[in-house]
Scaffold this active site. Structure first.
Site, PDB file in Angstrom:
ATOM      1  N   ASP A  99       8.423   3.038   7.337  1.00  0.00           N
ATOM      2  CA  ASP A  99       7.850   2.424   6.140  1.00  0.00           C
ATOM      3  C   ASP A  99       8.886   1.567   5.433  1.00  0.00           C
ATOM      4  OD1 ASP A  99       6.104   3.662   3.225  1.00  0.00           O
ATOM      5  OD2 ASP A  99       5.703   1.972   4.550  1.00  0.00           O
ATOM      6  N   ASP A 153       0.115   7.145   2.223  1.00  0.00           N
ATOM      7  CA  ASP A 153       1.032   7.913   1.391  1.00  0.00           C
ATOM      8  C   ASP A 153       0.435   9.247   1.012  1.00  0.00           C
ATOM      9  OD1 ASP A 153       1.765   4.831  -0.220  1.00  0.00           O
ATOM     10  OD2 ASP A 153       2.898   5.850   1.357  1.00  0.00           O
TER      11      ASP A 153
END
Lengths: 460, 137
Positions: A199, A381
């Site tokens: 990420d 997330d």
């Protein structure tokens, strides 16, 4: 004595925004903790259903392997998974570049249906079997069908009730996170760290796919079709007399860096806009609505700026704020503001005897600022935070509390960085790193400490 | 703290929302989201679509319709065109829920005594075992 005429301060606005994003994350984590603790008590965790997916292709963990074997195996698994995710995200960028938005939206709807229908069905079947609930198949399939179809409509259509959309997004995150907690233990932890690093790279490196996606979306002023949770924007206008609101807004504007990226709204929100829309087909309709709804709001702000120039004694700052209001107005009347979002594709493999289709869901990761001022957080997330906490539950509740606090703290830090840098940021790295380190510290250090203190009646 | 009260004696501690400034019986926005939701024209098409799609064995869609247009349902004389569909959705949802609940409760409480061996064919956990639905891999 209660004070009901207290003036609301900037802390109320900022606090409200933060609470509106932390609450759903917490709810998702709590739901996953419940699921894992309820469904995994009856079966032995090491012999329970182990899923076969991309993340277990390189190595399937057995409890008899040595430390090094397990570690290398987990590393290979994670690398395979991250490689697949990278390829998938690049494909997503390519499709977005070629403007295949209809296909992307159909795919998003299809993956939501798979997650809600099949994954949700299997988990509810686990419940039914564990508790021997005497429900018949007609009722069950009807309820599941309803649940899945309404869920697809909720995430697919831009104008569903906000509460329903948010609830369904949380449920999708919960279901996928539960599925991920069924991976073998070492693989899960190494995978979490690998995803956090991925990420970080994908969002911040100039060649990263998520950054490319965000820049494409910004340059085209379009919104990425993806599963994203958007918090409701905090309503500034109706709380105080107008003068206070604009003064506060001016103060807030002057705190922000003046060379901010013009395509991003301030974290503290501006005018009221329509709710979240991940539907590119209705984008133009929404643009027209936005123009009519928000131009009034923005005109209000800029008018009041002109009317009260004496509130800000420094003429340069008031000019700058006027410029900012102008910028905001130009951008918002042009098109739907494309918030810096990160799209990241998550591979969900659901294996059933009669169904070998791999459902891929567009679950972006990363945190951004919604065009309406509400904070947007990608569903990836939600999923990985919940996976972390779900894995902690499999060990002990003390680890759960520690990991929960670490994750929420990391999210708070990310939100602060978001306010500071005013651009798309990866939401995973800080939280995952804190969470993983807290888990291992709790497991190896804290627990023995607390246990010894309790046994010797020293503390706790 | 006390000074803030005397600052602005006309300050209304509970400002009524814009929609209800004239009379509390006419909401301005037809949806539960208020200004973030739909305008009246869009709301009509959405209410109609939800109502029609609900007939495809989707009572939950009718329930969502009622929830989404709750201000229309609550205030008896607002938005007459939308209200037709919302009230019809509410009626449809109640009827369907009553039927489904009665069937499910009969099935659960009656059990084998009422249905005989068919009960074991229909109950979900047996069906899941037979079809192997909970095998993950």
């Amino acid at each position: 004595m209660a004070q009901n005429q207290r003036r609301t301060t900037v802390i109320d606005f900022v606090g409200e925004e933060i609470v509106r994003i932390i609450a759903p994350v917490s709810i998702c984590m709590v739901l996953v903790v419940f699921l894992v603790s309820i469904l995994n008590t009856s079966t032995n965790s090491s012999s329970s259903a182990s899923i076969s997916s991309v993340a277990t292709t390189a190595y399937s963990e057995t409890s008899s392997d040595s430390f090094w074997d397990k570690f290398v195996g987990a590393l290979l698994n994670s690398l395979a998974f991250v490689a697949l995710v990278t390829v998938a995200t690049f494909v997503l960028v390519l499709l977005f570049y070629l403007r295949c938005t209809r296909f992307l939206k159909l795919y998003m709807g299809f993956s939501s249906f798979v997650v809600l229908g099949f994954l949700g069905g299997e988990i509810s079947l686990l419940f039914i079997e564990d508790f021997s609930i005497p429900i018949d198949c007609i009722t069950f399939f009807l309820a599941l069908f309803n649940f899945a179809v309404v869920g697809v409509l909720a995430v697919f259509m831009s104008k569903m009730a906000i509460a329903v959309t948010q609830g369904y997004l949380i449920l999708i995150g919960m279901l996928v996170a539960y599925w991920f907690t069924m991976l073998p233990e070492w693989t899960t932890w190494v995978l979490l760290v690998a995803m956090a690093l991925y990420d970080l790279a994908a969002v911040l490196l100039p060649v990263g796919p998520l950054r490319l996606l965000v820049e494409l979306a910004i340059s085209r002023d379009e919104e990425i079709p993806a599963l994203v949770y958007e918090a409701r924007p905090v309503n500034h206008d109706q709380v105080d007399p107008r003068g206070d609101v604009t003064q506060r807004r001016r103060v807030e504007n002057s705190i922000l860096p003046s060379d901010s990226n013009p395509s991003v709204n301030s974290v503290l929100g501006e005018t009221q806009n329509s709710g979240s829309s991940s539907n590119l087909d209705t984008m133009n309709a929404i643009n027209r609505d936005l123009v009519s709804n928000t131009s009034d709001g923005i005109h209000e702000v800029s008018n009041l700026d002109r009317e009260n120039p004496d509130l800000n004694s420094d003429p340069s700052t008031s000019d700058r704020n006027l410029v900012r209001a102008e910028e905001g107005r130009v951008l918002e009347t042009d098109s739907e503001l494309s918030e810096p979002l990160i799209g990241h594709e998550l591979n969900v493999q659901v294996h059933r005897e009669e169904d070998a289709v791999a459902g891929q869901s567009l679950t972006p990761e990363g945190i951004g600022l919604g065009s309406s001022g509400g904070i947007k957080l990608g569903l990836g997330d939600f999923i990985f935070y919940s996976v972390l906490v779900g894995r902690a539950v499999m060990y002990d509740y003390m680890a759960v509390y520690a990991c929960y606090l670490a994750t929420i703290g990391g999210l708070g830090i990310t939100l602060m960085l978001l306010a500071l840098y005013q651009r798309a940021l990866p939401a995973l790295p800080v939280s995952i790193m804190l969470g993983v380190s807290f888990y291992f510290l709790t497991r190896f250090l804290l627990e023995s400490f607390v246990l010894q203190c309790s046994l010797n009646l020293l503390m706790f | 703290m006390e000074a803030s009260q005397s600052d602005n004696p006309n300050f209304n501690p509970n400002p009524t929302p814009i929609g209800n400034s004239l009379s509390s019986s006419v909401p301005l926005w037809p949806t539960i989201d208020g200004p973030l939701g739909l305008s009246e024209e869009d709301a009509l098409s959405y209410a109609r679509k939800f109502y029609k799609f609900g007939f495809a064995l989707l009572p939950l869609l009718w329930a969502v319709n009622c929830f989404y247009f709750w201000p229309v349902l609550r205030h008896a004389h607002s938005f007459p065109r939308i209200r037709r569909y919302v009230v019809a959705s509410a009626v449809g949802f109640s009827v369907f829920a009553a039927l489904l609940c009665s069937w499910a409760l009969t099935f659960a409480i009656g059990g084998e005594r009422l249905f005989g061996p068919v009960w074991n064919e229909l109950v979900m956990y047996n069906l899941a075992d037979r079809l192997g639905l909970t095998g993950w891999s």
